[in-house]
Write a protein that holds these residues in place. Structure first.
Motif, PDB file in Angstrom:
ATOM      1  N   GLY A 212       0.816  -1.208   0.000  1.00 53.28           N
ATOM      2  CA  GLY A 212       0.000   0.000   0.000  1.00 53.28           C
ATOM      3  C   GLY A 212       0.849   1.257   0.000  1.00 53.28           C
ATOM      4  N   SER A 213       0.417   2.258   0.755  1.00 52.28           N
ATOM      5  CA  SER A 213       1.052   3.580   0.660  1.00 52.28           C
ATOM      6  C   SER A 213       2.539   3.546   1.022  1.00 52.28           C
ATOM      7  N   SER A 214       2.973   2.525   1.767  1.00 55.47           N
ATOM      8  CA  SER A 214       4.397   2.497   2.121  1.00 55.47           C
ATOM      9  C   SER A 214       5.268   2.391   0.879  1.00 55.47           C
ATOM     10  N   ALA A 215       4.719   1.829  -0.216  1.00 60.52           N
ATOM     11  CA  ALA A 215       5.511   1.728  -1.452  1.00 60.52           C
ATOM     12  C   ALA A 215       5.892   3.112  -1.953  1.00 60.52           C
ATOM     13  N   GLN A 216       5.067   4.110  -1.628  1.00 55.88           N
ATOM     14  CA  GLN A 216       5.339   5.468  -2.096  1.00 55.88           C
ATOM     15  C   GLN A 216       6.213   6.241  -1.114  1.00 55.88           C
ATOM     16  N   PHE A 217       5.956   6.027   0.188  1.00 60.19           N
ATOM     17  CA  PHE A 217       6.596   6.921   1.158  1.00 60.19           C
ATOM     18  C   PHE A 217       7.549   6.245   2.143  1.00 60.19           C
ATOM     19  N   HIS A 218       7.404   4.932   2.331  1.00 58.98           N
ATOM     20  CA  HIS A 218       8.250   4.245   3.318  1.00 58.98           C
ATOM     21  C   HIS A 218       8.745   2.923   2.765  1.00 58.98           C
ATOM     22  N   PRO A 219       9.613   2.991   1.733  1.00 58.39           N
ATOM     23  CA  PRO A 219      10.042   1.752   1.074  1.00 58.39           C
ATOM     24  C   PRO A 219      10.722   0.765   2.023  1.00 58.39           C
ATOM     25  N   GLN A 220      11.236   1.269   3.150  1.00 55.66           N
ATOM     26  CA  GLN A 220      11.925   0.340   4.058  1.00 55.66           C
ATOM     27  C   GLN A 220      10.971  -0.711   4.629  1.00 55.66           C
ATOM     28  N   LEU A 221       9.677  -0.405   4.677  1.00 55.15           N
ATOM     29  CA  LEU A 221       8.735  -1.331   5.303  1.00 55.15           C
ATOM     30  C   LEU A 221       8.552  -2.611   4.493  1.00 55.15           C
ATOM     31  N   ALA A 222       8.223  -2.487   3.219  1.00 50.30           N
ATOM     32  CA  ALA A 222       7.923  -3.680   2.419  1.00 50.30           C
ATOM     33  C   ALA A 222       8.785  -3.780   1.160  1.00 50.30           C
ATOM     34  N   VAL A 223       9.073  -2.637   0.532  1.00 46.77           N
ATOM     35  CA  VAL A 223       9.808  -2.688  -0.735  1.00 46.77           C
ATOM     36  C   VAL A 223      11.202  -3.260  -0.509  1.00 46.77           C
ATOM     37  N   GLU A 224      11.877  -2.810   0.553  1.00 42.30           N
ATOM     38  CA  GLU A 224      13.242  -3.303   0.791  1.00 42.30           C
ATOM     39  C   GLU A 224      13.256  -4.800   1.129  1.00 42.30           C
ATOM     40  N   PRO A 225      12.354  -5.273   2.000  1.00 45.86           N
ATOM     41  CA  PRO A 225      12.308  -6.738   2.196  1.00 45.86           C
ATOM     42  C   PRO A 225      12.040  -7.513   0.896  1.00 45.86           C
ATOM     43  N   ILE A 226      11.241  -6.961  -0.002  1.00 49.47           N
ATOM     44  CA  ILE A 226      11.002  -7.656  -1.276  1.00 49.47           C
ATOM     45  C   ILE A 226      12.312  -7.733  -2.060  1.00 49.47           C
ATOM     46  N   LEU A 227      13.041  -6.600  -2.081  1.00 46.13           N
ATOM     47  CA  LEU A 227      14.309  -6.579  -2.797  1.00 46.13           C
ATOM     48  C   LEU A 227      15.294  -7.584  -2.206  1.00 46.13           C
ATOM     49  N   ALA A 228      15.189  -7.779  -0.893  1.00 45.56           N
ATOM     50  CA  ALA A 228      16.163  -8.636  -0.212  1.00 45.56           C
ATOM     51  C   ALA A 228      15.724 -10.090  -0.132  1.00 45.56           C
ATOM     52  N   ALA A 229      14.541 -10.401  -0.627  1.00 47.61           N
ATOM     53  CA  ALA A 229      14.027 -11.772  -0.467  1.00 47.61           C
ATOM     54  C   ALA A 229      14.949 -12.775  -1.152  1.00 47.61           C
ATOM     55  N   GLN A 230      14.981 -13.970  -0.587  1.00 48.66           N
ATOM     56  CA  GLN A 230      15.736 -15.068  -1.183  1.00 48.66           C
ATOM     57  C   GLN A 230      15.252 -15.315  -2.602  1.00 48.66           C
ATOM     58  N   ARG A 231      16.149 -15.441  -3.558  1.00 41.69           N
ATOM     59  CA  ARG A 231      15.730 -15.818  -4.908  1.00 41.69           C
ATOM     60  C   ARG A 231      15.601 -17.338  -4.962  1.00 41.69           C
ATOM     61  N   THR A 232      14.414 -17.808  -5.291  1.00 46.16           N
ATOM     62  CA  THR A 232      14.213 -19.248  -5.433  1.00 46.16           C
ATOM     63  C   THR A 232      13.658 -19.490  -6.827  1.00 46.16           C
ATOM     64  N   GLY A 233      13.349 -20.718  -7.145  1.00 47.06           N
ATOM     65  CA  GLY A 233      12.762 -21.001  -8.459  1.00 47.06           C
ATOM     66  C   GLY A 233      11.353 -20.451  -8.578  1.00 47.06           C
ATOM     67  N   LYS A 234      10.749 -20.106  -7.430  1.00 44.88           N
ATOM     68  CA  LYS A 234       9.346 -19.700  -7.433  1.00 44.88           C
ATOM     69  C   LYS A 234       9.223 -18.221  -7.790  1.00 44.88           C
ATOM     70  N   PRO A 235       8.302 -17.883  -8.701  1.00 42.14           N
ATOM     71  CA  PRO A 235       8.161 -16.468  -9.055  1.00 42.14           C
ATOM     72  C   PRO A 235       7.719 -15.613  -7.866  1.00 42.14           C
ATOM     73  N   LEU A 236       8.336 -14.454  -7.753  1.00 41.58           N
ATOM     74  CA  LEU A 236       7.968 -13.445  -6.759  1.00 41.58           C
ATOM     75  C   LEU A 236       7.667 -12.165  -7.520  1.00 41.58           C
ATOM     76  N   ALA A 237       6.523 -11.564  -7.219  1.00 43.76           N
ATOM     77  CA  ALA A 237       6.175 -10.313  -7.894  1.00 43.76           C
ATOM     78  C   ALA A 237       5.502  -9.398  -6.890  1.00 43.76           C
ATOM     79  N   ALA A 238       5.324  -8.142  -7.290  1.00 44.86           N
ATOM     80  CA  ALA A 238       4.706  -7.161  -6.397  1.00 44.86           C
ATOM     81  C   ALA A 238       3.657  -6.354  -7.142  1.00 44.86           C
ATOM     82  N   PHE A 239       2.638  -5.940  -6.412  1.00 45.86           N
ATOM     83  CA  PHE A 239       1.668  -4.976  -6.921  1.00 45.86           C
ATOM     84  C   PHE A 239       1.625  -3.828  -5.914  1.00 45.86           C
ATOM     85  N   PHE A 240       1.889  -2.619  -6.402  1.00 38.11           N
ATOM     86  CA  PHE A 240       1.891  -1.438  -5.538  1.00 38.11           C
ATOM     87  C   PHE A 240       0.593  -0.677  -5.760  1.00 38.11           C
TER      88      PHE A 240
END
Lengths: 643, 643
Positions: B376-404
């Motif tokens: 939600g709004s953190s994608a716009q104003f507080h990327p440390q909350l969710a965007v950064e954990p997404i960037l840091a997630a383990q890369r596995t064979g399983k697709p990972l995607a985001a909707f902001f």
């Protein structure tokens, strides 16, 4: 005092649970009020601090100064109930509640919410929420919300207001609109709607001088009659109401229930409801953001006996094709008046003068119902070519909109500023046009129930009950013999129906083969095709009537059309015209035509169950109804009364 | 010399018709080559000037210096043919043509194009276009195009290449991608494909070290076998191919034809074609822009016997609901592993640590096939909350995607930079996931035709021709009597079919009532349901086989499934499983089950018409095919040979 003023333009607000830590969510309302230029007084309520973010704080609403017109509660637990008592004592007219733990939190929370709402009514305090992100009034610079979207510096004020059951999505629409120059007036996060609901807020906006279009983001509908009345009031005030509603798929519907604790209604019934009260329904989220200028200041379009026609003028063949293809999927035709071509292609001949002249000619042409300008890369780099002529086009009664193929936020903002609809994607563009052309003025509100008894005025196949051992009856052969047990709803599936019984001998064999002392004997009827006619008192929107193609294949294809009940014969005929499978009764492949007028009478008759005093019927169904060359006859029917 | 090098990385380019007026379209290639850092030599060709925009000009390609590897022609009329002759003389390997007036301009232009292509082949010059906007190689800084999108300062280089039949839409994808950090490698505007076509360009990109994903914007398909082979080569090279194709609606299809002068194939056949050669087809334009990171480096997902499952983790209930609802409409389930909830809702409990741990657990869970983070709004104003954990997630064979949910271009760019798919709208997000889960590895290419004669190996109802005056025949009663006139394709509509004839007396009455000296007598057959089995040699993609629910209602509902022919029995069974109306043969409402295995055999048999030498059959159809508890029997059939 005036509810609208206390809600949207209070002169003093109190913030219960305001935090002194500027990084916390609960510090946001105070920060945002100041940041966005609130001219009134802000009173932080915090039992542990004498000062919060530079303003004097008070331990409770009871101990705060006079004149508070709106209390916003963010504190958890019993602080909500305490704040309500204080509001009652101090005569605060409105309390908005961000705190959760009410209907959003299972049966105990639901009960807690009911107690809170009852107490608020006793005290004369109106509630927004619980679980509401608050209220924003951009032209009035009153930003009373925890929604982080207000971190943005200067959200543009405009004439579109939005009412949302999701606080986040309120921010979504504001943020996406702002990025391309679409401004907003009032924004209301409804939360659990313990007291103030979508209907009453829409009523306030219908009367709000700053609002021209009302957008709804809905997960459910909690008070359909009130929302319907409000939508009618908005229509009367010349303000279109547009809804995006979740729960179209079973999965989405399950989530909406788990998230809101609301009842489940059917999405088809919701669709009928929106149509009935003149609400424009959009399919895509982005359409909700983009559609306002397309409908602002307009009435529903005239009803057409043909497909709606949009003249598409373009400087890019591929760009136009992407939206034309989508129009085709939505039943919208495109035309180039004065030519056989499907579009007006200026790719190789575009000058600003030519573009402007073409637009004006199309806007004046009787051959199209709307005009769409598709603009390619010039929208990004050379606005003088097409964007400026669009801005300068003559304003007529005919809708004019634009679709820009490149990333072109500044051109989108130019059009937004001029009140011209502009779309980012071909899909939302087609969705908006389809929603616009499907838009109808509200139907007159249904009369109050006044029929004394339940009676299905639909011709049934002649039938009789025959009893063992003699099984006497007076139905002429051939007959159908059926299990006579009201508890079995699907007799065919249960093996309880024997068709085409030709004489008494066959009949006795059949009757004895069925369990029970009695059987139902029915005249064998045949028709050109089968239909289903149904009625249901939907838990959200109330009585609805349904007509659809009958038989098992139609059941598989779910080919049915639904409207709020009652409907007139003429409305029933329109419903019937939308059932695809009835093509076989309309002369498809030279098949004989069925008596669809008689079917319409049956649908209208079924729909009058909505007029029975006390609405005792939960569900009713005639299935199959055989449609003949003359007349219709129902072979089986079922009525389920409410418990 | 190497075609790929001359096309994408020529060391010297000549610009025929280069304008000295920097504001003109024909000045763009020269300006853009310089602006974007082209390291090679640019040779303007202009018969009236000795210098163009600061570079020495020459009157013709013939008089230009040695070493030209790519000529770009913008001059109108005979200049194109003249340039081609000069290229031939000078040994220039590739000529790209922006000029129009060829297949885009009616029959005369079509003939002119054929002559041009033939002459180019004689001369050994490869052509791109005519009516092409040119070629862009971003990592190689070779920007040879008139597309105004290159006015932008620094289009990001990336690993996605795009091949487009619309020059404008190439700019659209580049511009929209660039605005949110999605970079591109090669971009090719195909124009009329007089020589180099989509297939050959995809082959080049399959072998291109800079390209990981290939996007196609298509209005038609001009050389299906070559495109199919290229898609297989790309699959073998581990490079997904994604197509957005217009012409899904009749209106869009008409426009595509008028715009490209191409033949019309059916969209269902095109869909079968894409599936057959492993091309991912997306429905929405924005999905084409956004999908690359979701498929890059991945193989088609394993075939599932159940609905695909996506774990949705969110900090906004409403935002998640908007995408979950859409997933439901696409047949995708959502799960919260280890719980009964439909989603993983962290709204009230989100910390960066919790978010990261949740993502890693979901990516490791065997209970879901993909993970979607809705922010939600953190994608716009507080990327440390969710965007950064997404960037840091383990890369596995399983697709990972985001909707902001908010407008959040900078967070979209962060994910783009990390190669993680991020979506702007719930609709494109669901479209991308649906396309991903529908993605299949290419089927083995069909064997060459090798069957000597046309034979439909499908059991037909027993029949005989009876002749006046005696009308003798040996079919046991009851029988059907039919008009015996091969010229009448739809006998039932024409009143030429009498069913259920019970004895010889009825038969003679029926036979005499029909026109002609002979009638067709056929054993009356009955089945549990009707099917249609068809074959067509599609003008664009070649032989296709079709199976669908039969009968008139199924015709109304267009409930059919299509694949490239031939198909195996197993593939036919999969097709049958996708026909909705066959629910009645799969035990729906306790109805008796039909022999779908026998139907699959019939479909496979029909599809083998594709293997007849010379492919003499244009169309064939068995309709209806009666599906019984054991076996199937065709009651009517039709074969149309090519002319």
């Amino acid at each position: 005092m005036n509810l609208a003023q206390a809600l949207f333009a209070p002169r003093t607000v109190a913030l219960v649970g305001a935090s002194g830590d500027a990084a916390k969510n609960t510090a946001r309302p105070q920060r945002y009020l100041r940041k966005h230029g609130y001219a009134g007084r802000v009173v932080p309520i915090n039992p542990t601090r004498a000062e919060v973010l530079g303003e004097r704080a008070y331990p409770s609403v009871a101990e705060a100064p006079e004149g508070i017109e709106h209390v916003f509660v963010m504190a958890p637990g019993g602080a909500v109930e305490q704040a309500l008592e204080d509001c009652g004592k101090r005569g605060v007219p409105v309390m908005s509640i961000y705190s959760d733990g009410f209907a959003d939190a299972g049966p105990a929370g639901m009960a807690r919410q009911a107690r809170l709402a009852a107490r608020a009514e006793e005290l004369g305090v109106r509630l927004l929420g619980p679980n509401s992100m608050g209220v924003v009034n951009l032209p009035g610079r009153m930003v009373l919300t925890v929604n982080a979207v207000l971190e943005m510096d200067a959200p543009p004020a405009g004439t579109t207001s939005i009412v949302s059951q999701s606080g986040t999505m309120l921010g979504t629409v504001l943020s996406r609109g702002a990025a391309r120059g679409l401004g907003f007036a009032k924004l209301v996060s409804l939360g659990n709607e313990a007291d103030l609901g979508a209907g009453e807020i829409v009523e306030l906006l219908a009367a709000d001088a700053d609002t021209r279009v009302i957008l709804l983001f809905l997960e459910t509908v909690r008070d359909a009659p009130r929302l319907a009345a409000a939508a009618r009031a908005a229509h009367a005030a010349g303000k279109p109401v547009v809804a995006y509603k979740l729960g179209r798929s079973a999965l989405g519907e399950r989530l909406a229930r788990s998230h809101t604790g609301a009842l489940a209604g059917s999405d088809a019934a919701m669709d009928a409801f929106f149509r009935d009260c003149g609400i424009v329904r959009v399919d895509m989220l982005e359409t909700l953001v983009e559609i306002a200028p397309l409908v602002a200041g307009r009435a529903p379009p005239p009803r057409l006996a043909r497909a709606p026609r949009v003249a598409v003028v373009t400087t890019t063949g591929g760009g136009a094709a992407s939206v034309v293809d989508r129009f085709g999927l939505s039943g919208i035709e495109t035309v180039a008046p004065g030519s056989d071509a499907p579009i007006v292609d200026l790719t190789m001949a575009a000058t600003p003068q030519k573009y402007a002249a073409t637009l004006d000619a199309l806007l004046a042409s009787p051959e199209c119902d709307a005009v769409l300008a598709v603009v390619g890369s010039s929208a990004q780099f050379h606005p003088q070519l097409a964007v400026e002529p669009i801005l300068a086009a003559q304003r007529t009664g005919k809708p004019l909109a634009a679709f820009f193929t490149p990333h072109a936020d500044s051109s989108l903002a130019l059009l937004a500023g001029a009140g011209i609809a502009a779309f980012r994607t071909p899909e939302a563009c087609a969705d908006a046009f389809a929603a616009y052309f499907a838009w109808r003025a509200p139907r007159a509100a249904a009369p109050p129930p006044s029929i004394a008894e339940v009676r299905l005025d639909i011709q049934m196949a002649k039938s009789a009950v025959a009893r063992a051992p003699g099984y006497a009856h007076d139905i002429p052969y051939p007959v159908a013999v059926k299990l006579h047990d009201p508890a079995v709803a699907h007799k065919t599936e249960a093996g309880g129906v024997i068709l085409g019984v030709r004489d008494r001998e066959e009949f006795l064999r059949a009757a004895k083969a069925l369990p029970g002392e009695t059987v139902l004997v029915q005249a064998m009827e045949s028709g050109l095709a089968e239909a289903i006619v149904g009625y249901r008192d939907d838990p959200l929107v109330g009585p609805v009537v349904l007509v659809g193609a009958g038989g098992i294949l139609a059941e598989v294809y779910k080919d049915t059309v639904l409207r709020l009940a009652p409907v007139s014969e003429e409305e029933a005929a329109e419903m019937i015209s939308e059932v695809k499978g009835f093509a076989v009764l309309r002369g498809f492949r030279n098949l004989p035509r069925g008596d669809l007028r008689a079917l319409a009478k049956a649908v209208a008759a079924m729909s009058r169950l909505a007029l029975v005093e006390g609405r005792p019927v939960a569900e009713a169904e005639c299935n199959p109804v055989l449609v003949k060359a003359e007349g219709v006859v129902a072979v089986d029917s079922l009525v389920v009364m409410k418990e």
